[in-house]
Design a protein around this motif. Structure first.
Motif, short mmCIF file in Angstrom:
data_model
loop_
_atom_site.label_atom_id
_atom_site.label_comp_id
_atom_site.label_asym_id
_atom_site.label_seq_id
_atom_site.Cartn_x
_atom_site.Cartn_y
_atom_site.Cartn_z
N TRP A 148 0.81 -1.22 0.00
CA TRP A 148 0.00 0.00 0.00
C TRP A 148 0.83 1.26 0.00
N ARG A 149 1.94 1.25 0.75
CA ARG A 149 2.74 2.46 0.84
C ARG A 149 3.95 2.43 -0.07
N GLY A 150 4.41 1.23 -0.43
CA GLY A 150 5.61 1.12 -1.22
C GLY A 150 5.34 0.93 -2.70
N LEU A 151 4.71 -0.19 -3.03
CA LEU A 151 4.50 -0.53 -4.44
C LEU A 151 3.27 0.14 -5.03
N LYS A 152 2.43 0.74 -4.17
CA LYS A 152 1.21 1.40 -4.63
C LYS A 152 0.32 0.44 -5.42
N ALA B 177 6.36 -13.37 -4.67
CA ALA B 177 7.37 -12.39 -5.05
C ALA B 177 7.36 -12.16 -6.55
N LYS B 178 7.24 -13.22 -7.33
CA LYS B 178 7.22 -13.08 -8.79
C LYS B 178 6.02 -12.26 -9.25
N GLU B 179 4.86 -12.52 -8.66
CA GLU B 179 3.64 -11.79 -9.03
C GLU B 179 3.77 -10.31 -8.70
N LEU B 180 4.29 -10.00 -7.53
CA LEU B 180 4.40 -8.61 -7.11
C LEU B 180 5.43 -7.85 -7.95
N VAL B 181 6.53 -8.49 -8.25
CA VAL B 181 7.55 -7.84 -9.08
C VAL B 181 6.97 -7.50 -10.45
N GLU B 182 6.29 -8.44 -11.07
CA GLU B 182 5.71 -8.20 -12.40
C GLU B 182 4.73 -7.04 -12.37
N ARG B 183 3.88 -7.00 -11.35
CA ARG B 183 2.88 -5.93 -11.26
C ARG B 183 3.53 -4.58 -10.96
N ALA B 184 4.53 -4.58 -10.09
CA ALA B 184 5.18 -3.32 -9.72
C ALA B 184 6.00 -2.74 -10.87
N VAL B 185 6.69 -3.59 -11.60
CA VAL B 185 7.45 -3.12 -12.76
C VAL B 185 6.50 -2.54 -13.80
N PRO C 54 12.11 -0.64 -10.40
CA PRO C 54 12.97 -0.64 -11.58
C PRO C 54 12.77 -1.91 -12.41
N ALA C 55 13.04 -1.81 -13.70
CA ALA C 55 12.80 -2.94 -14.59
C ALA C 55 13.69 -4.14 -14.28
N ASP C 56 14.85 -3.91 -13.66
CA ASP C 56 15.76 -5.01 -13.37
C ASP C 56 15.59 -5.55 -11.95
N PHE C 57 14.52 -5.14 -11.27
CA PHE C 57 14.23 -5.63 -9.92
C PHE C 57 13.82 -7.09 -10.01
N ASP C 58 14.32 -7.94 -9.10
CA ASP C 58 13.97 -9.35 -9.16
C ASP C 58 13.26 -9.80 -7.88
N ALA C 59 12.72 -11.03 -7.93
CA ALA C 59 11.93 -11.54 -6.82
C ALA C 59 12.75 -11.72 -5.56
N ASP C 60 14.03 -12.08 -5.71
CA ASP C 60 14.88 -12.26 -4.53
C ASP C 60 15.04 -10.96 -3.78
N ARG C 61 15.21 -9.87 -4.50
CA ARG C 61 15.35 -8.57 -3.86
C ARG C 61 14.08 -8.17 -3.13
N LEU C 62 12.93 -8.48 -3.71
CA LEU C 62 11.66 -8.18 -3.05
C LEU C 62 11.50 -8.97 -1.75
#
Length: 366
Positions: A228-232, A249-257, A263-271
């Motif tokens: 809610w506050r970070g990825l909007k 993690a994979k689902e959230l990264v895809e939606r946030a990118v 950032p486009a190079d953000f990955d699930a491990d980082r999330l």
């Protein structure tokens, strides 16, 4: 349930930087191009960049990130967002925890310590509100970058931050430390340790930080805060809970990118590391035992206290441990104090208290 630090994952506008690399590149571009603001999708050359400035840009990138850029890199990556991808690949996480938010033009730096999210993305608006001439650094938590192991206690975290900050701290300058929420406890502990070693400590700014933190039992706290506050993102938390950690993690990264909040190079491990950081820091908070500080702390206290239960003291309890406590009112509630419309006043108050701390004796404000 701990709820008072949910607002700490992103700045007011992700266009100004979504991680430490982008924040620092925006600062470099502002300085080189002589502009007051730069977005991560602005084109370097369209903003007035030219070959000589490009050379200076490569020098700054090498100094900050230990990454060597080529002319081809700059032509292929003409925006901060594109250039940040190259820097991240080249640095392989070697940039450490320090993030230069604002180069400034002189005077003692302000060092901002991270809230429970571990990130520093709420601090650029505060730095800008203090004025473009104010040097401003922030430190993110150990554990957000690949290969890092989170630290177990506030004491360890504080020691690690002191080691990092010494690399950039001007010789003989006083230490000015601020922190929002949990970051205030880190600022306090860091100031206490520096003062014990005979260092000159100036402003210790606690941005609506309570002296006692009740650790929460909400298992979805980190996930809700991030959404809610970070990825909007508007995503059903119950549905996310039904997924495996890897699927989530994979689902959230895809939606946030796709939404542009990562950032486009953000990955699930980082999330996953971001989500885990909340719990590591909450555990460290629960185990922290505060000790007295022979100096002054300045509590920046919100005027809208409708979210509180009415039992908190005016100074949030800091007079119990600090030799002197100053309370400075700022508009907004715990969340909105760092958002546009309120953060401008917070920046001015910080600037005022910084000047007073610099004029005062080493032990307290006059």
């Amino acid at each position: 349930m701990v709820h008072w630090d949910v607002a700490t994952t992103e700045p007011a506008s992700a266009d100004r930087g979504r991680d430490g690399v982008e924040l620092q590149l925006c600062d470099v571009w502002r300085k080189l191009l002589g502009r007051t603001d730069v977005g991560i999708h602005d084109d370097f050359f369209s903003l007035g960049g030219h070959s000589l400035l490009a050379i200076r840009l490569t020098v700054e990138v090498r100094r900050l990130f230990q990454v060597d850029l080529t002319a081809a890199d700059l032509l292929a990556a003409a925006t901060v967002a594109e250039l940040a991808e190259i820097v991240r690949r080249g640095s392989a996480g070697g940039t450490g925890q320090l993030v230069r938010i604002q180069a400034g033009s002189g005077g003692s730096p302000v060092y901002a310590l991270p809230p429970v999210s571990g990130t520093v993305l709420l601090y650029p608006p505060i730095a800008r509100a203090m004025g473009a001439d104010q040097p401003f650094w922030a430190v993110q938590s150990v554990g957000l970058l690949p290969g890092e192991t989170p630290l177990a206690s506030l004491e360890e975290i504080s020691e690690a931050f002191i080691e990092q900050l010494r690399a950039v701290h001007p010789e003989g300058a006083e230490w000015n430390l601020i922190g929002y929420s949990m970051g205030g406890l880190l600022a306090y502990e860091t100031a206490r340790r520096l003062k014990e070693r005979g260092e000159r400590v100036g402003l210790v700014g606690l941005l609506d930080t309570r002296i006692v933190v009740e650790a929460g039992a909400d298992p979805d706290f980190a996930l809700r805060a991030l959404l809610w506050r970070g990825l909007k993102l508007e995503v059903d938390v119950d549905w996310l809970r039904s997924l495996t950690p890897e699927e989530r993690a994979k689902e959230l990264v895809e939606r946030a990118v796709a939404a542009g909040t990562m950032p486009a190079d953000f990955d699930a491990d980082r999330l996953r590391r971001m989500i885990d950081m909340y719990q590591f820091n909450l555990d460290a908070l629960a185990a922290y035992r505060i000790e007295p500080y022979d100096g002054t702390v300045t509590v920046f206290r919100v005027t809208d206290r409708s979210m509180e239960d009415g039992t908190l003291p005016e100074d949030l309890g800091w007079s119990e441990v600090a030799a002197r406590t100053v309370v400075c009112d700022v508009p907004g509630d715990h969340f909105t104090m760092v958002e546009p419309g309120q953060v401008e006043v917070l920046g001015r108050r910080l600037r005022e208290q910084l000047a007073l701390a610099g004029d005062a004796p080493d032990t307290a404000l006059a």
